[in-house]
Design an enzyme around this catalytic site. Structure first.
Site, PDB file in Angstrom:
ATOM      1  N   GLN A 164      40.197  36.033  35.978  1.00 46.90           N
ATOM      2  CA  GLN A 164      38.975  36.511  36.622  1.00 46.90           C
ATOM      3  C   GLN A 164      38.924  36.199  38.113  1.00 46.90           C
ATOM      4  O   GLN A 164      38.099  36.755  38.826  1.00 46.90           O
ATOM      5  CB  GLN A 164      37.748  35.893  35.947  1.00 46.90           C
ATOM      6  CG  GLN A 164      37.542  36.379  34.523  1.00 46.90           C
ATOM      7  CD  GLN A 164      36.302  35.747  33.932  1.00 46.90           C
ATOM      8  OE1 GLN A 164      36.360  34.657  33.381  1.00 46.90           O
ATOM      9  NE2 GLN A 164      35.165  36.407  34.052  1.00 46.90           N
ATOM     10  N   GLY A 207      31.584  30.124  31.528  1.00 46.12           N
ATOM     11  CA  GLY A 207      33.018  29.859  31.510  1.00 46.12           C
ATOM     12  C   GLY A 207      33.730  30.826  32.438  1.00 46.12           C
ATOM     13  O   GLY A 207      33.169  31.849  32.829  1.00 46.12           O
ATOM     14  N   CYS A 214      29.510  38.649  31.013  1.00 46.98           N
ATOM     15  CA  CYS A 214      30.752  38.208  31.650  1.00 46.98           C
ATOM     16  C   CYS A 214      30.624  38.411  33.153  1.00 46.98           C
ATOM     17  O   CYS A 214      30.133  39.453  33.596  1.00 46.98           O
ATOM     18  CB  CYS A 214      31.906  39.049  31.092  1.00 46.98           C
ATOM     19  SG  CYS A 214      33.506  38.635  31.777  1.00 46.98           S
ATOM     20  N   HIS A 256      40.285  36.489  27.700  1.00 47.11           N
ATOM     21  CA  HIS A 256      40.615  36.858  29.090  1.00 47.11           C
ATOM     22  C   HIS A 256      42.087  36.577  29.392  1.00 47.11           C
ATOM     23  O   HIS A 256      42.758  37.385  30.046  1.00 47.11           O
ATOM     24  CB  HIS A 256      39.774  36.044  30.087  1.00 47.11           C
ATOM     25  CG  HIS A 256      38.435  36.639  30.388  1.00 47.11           C
ATOM     26  ND1 HIS A 256      38.260  37.907  30.897  1.00 47.11           N
ATOM     27  CD2 HIS A 256      37.186  36.128  30.273  1.00 47.11           C
ATOM     28  CE1 HIS A 256      36.969  38.145  31.079  1.00 47.11           C
ATOM     29  NE2 HIS A 256      36.283  37.078  30.709  1.00 47.11           N
ATOM     30  N   HIS A 295      35.893  33.765  24.008  1.00 48.01           N
ATOM     31  CA  HIS A 295      35.709  34.746  25.088  1.00 48.01           C
ATOM     32  C   HIS A 295      36.714  34.481  26.220  1.00 48.01           C
ATOM     33  O   HIS A 295      37.368  35.402  26.707  1.00 48.01           O
ATOM     34  CB  HIS A 295      34.257  34.649  25.596  1.00 48.01           C
ATOM     35  CG  HIS A 295      33.919  35.533  26.755  1.00 48.01           C
ATOM     36  ND1 HIS A 295      32.944  36.502  26.693  1.00 48.01           N
ATOM     37  CD2 HIS A 295      34.411  35.586  28.022  1.00 48.01           C
ATOM     38  CE1 HIS A 295      32.862  37.120  27.881  1.00 48.01           C
ATOM     39  NE2 HIS A 295      33.732  36.566  28.700  1.00 48.01           N
ATOM     40  N   GLU A 296      36.848  33.200  26.625  1.00 45.31           N
ATOM     41  CA  GLU A 296      37.723  32.869  27.755  1.00 45.31           C
ATOM     42  C   GLU A 296      39.208  33.023  27.409  1.00 45.31           C
ATOM     43  O   GLU A 296      39.996  33.489  28.240  1.00 45.31           O
ATOM     44  CB  GLU A 296      37.444  31.445  28.259  1.00 45.31           C
ATOM     45  CG  GLU A 296      36.030  31.205  28.786  1.00 45.31           C
ATOM     46  CD  GLU A 296      35.538  32.243  29.770  1.00 45.31           C
ATOM     47  OE1 GLU A 296      36.349  32.830  30.500  1.00 45.31           O
ATOM     48  OE2 GLU A 296      34.315  32.493  29.786  1.00 45.31           O
TER      49      GLU A 296
HETATM   50 ZN   LIG Z   1      34.269  36.833  30.690  1.00 41.82          ZN
END
Ligand SMILES: [Zn+2]
Length: 169
Positions: free
Chosen positions: A51, A46, A91, A137, A133-134
């Protein structure tokens, strides 16, 4: 299409909160397309817009159950069950580091897709983990923030060697 540069641990943009997307216009669709290319090129599960240096609430991922690519715009989740599960995470922004993270096993997700349709669905297991997790972010949170202080101490040396602008040494 373009392969985007991935922001690495230490980069300030990974610590900022992404802004909601107001209009799903051509520009947003192009970013999503580029994010998918970047995700695939780096064999990630992902990718969140932070990012790749963009502070918009956009996430792309490959559903591990169906292998289907999914793009989420302004996604949100809530727990449906207090049960948590420990699983290993890595990640693309924290290269070379893998650690076990405790996450909700089952969640309810509300998001828009690229067509602007509202989606509402349940996710569990690895898919639920990737989504948590995403979305972390998008809120400036990294998986290493969710580790115990002891575990972080163990990783401190490795973390300090991550070059913000380049790859792991
Ligand atoms: Zn990540």
């Amino acid at each position: 299409m373009a392969d985007l540069n991935i922001e690495k641990y230490g980069s300030q943009i990974l610590r900022q909160k992404a802004e909601p997307v107001q209009n799903i216009d051509g520009k947003v669709k192009k970013i999503i397309q580029d994010m998918f290319e970047t995700l695939h090129k780096n064999s990630g599960l992902g990718l969140a817009a932070n990012q790749v240096g963009i502070l918009q609430r956009l996430v792309v991922l490959t559903n591990p159950n169906t292998n289907q690519d999914m793009a989420f715009i302004n996604p949100e989740w809530k727990e449906v069950d207090p049960e948590k599960e420990i699983g290993e995470e890595g990640c693309l922004s924290v290269p070379g580091i893998f650690s076990k993270v405790n996450r909700f096993q089952k969640i309810q997700v509300t998001t828009q897709d690229v067509q602007g349709r509202q989606l509402d669905f349940f996710a569990d297991g690895l898919l639920a983990r990737i989504i948590q997790h995403e979305i972390d972010h998008l809120n400036g949170i990294l998986f290493i923030d969710r580790l115990s202080p002891t575990r972080r101490l163990v990783l401190a040396n490795k973390l300090s060697r991550i070059n913000t602008n380049g790859d792991h040494e």
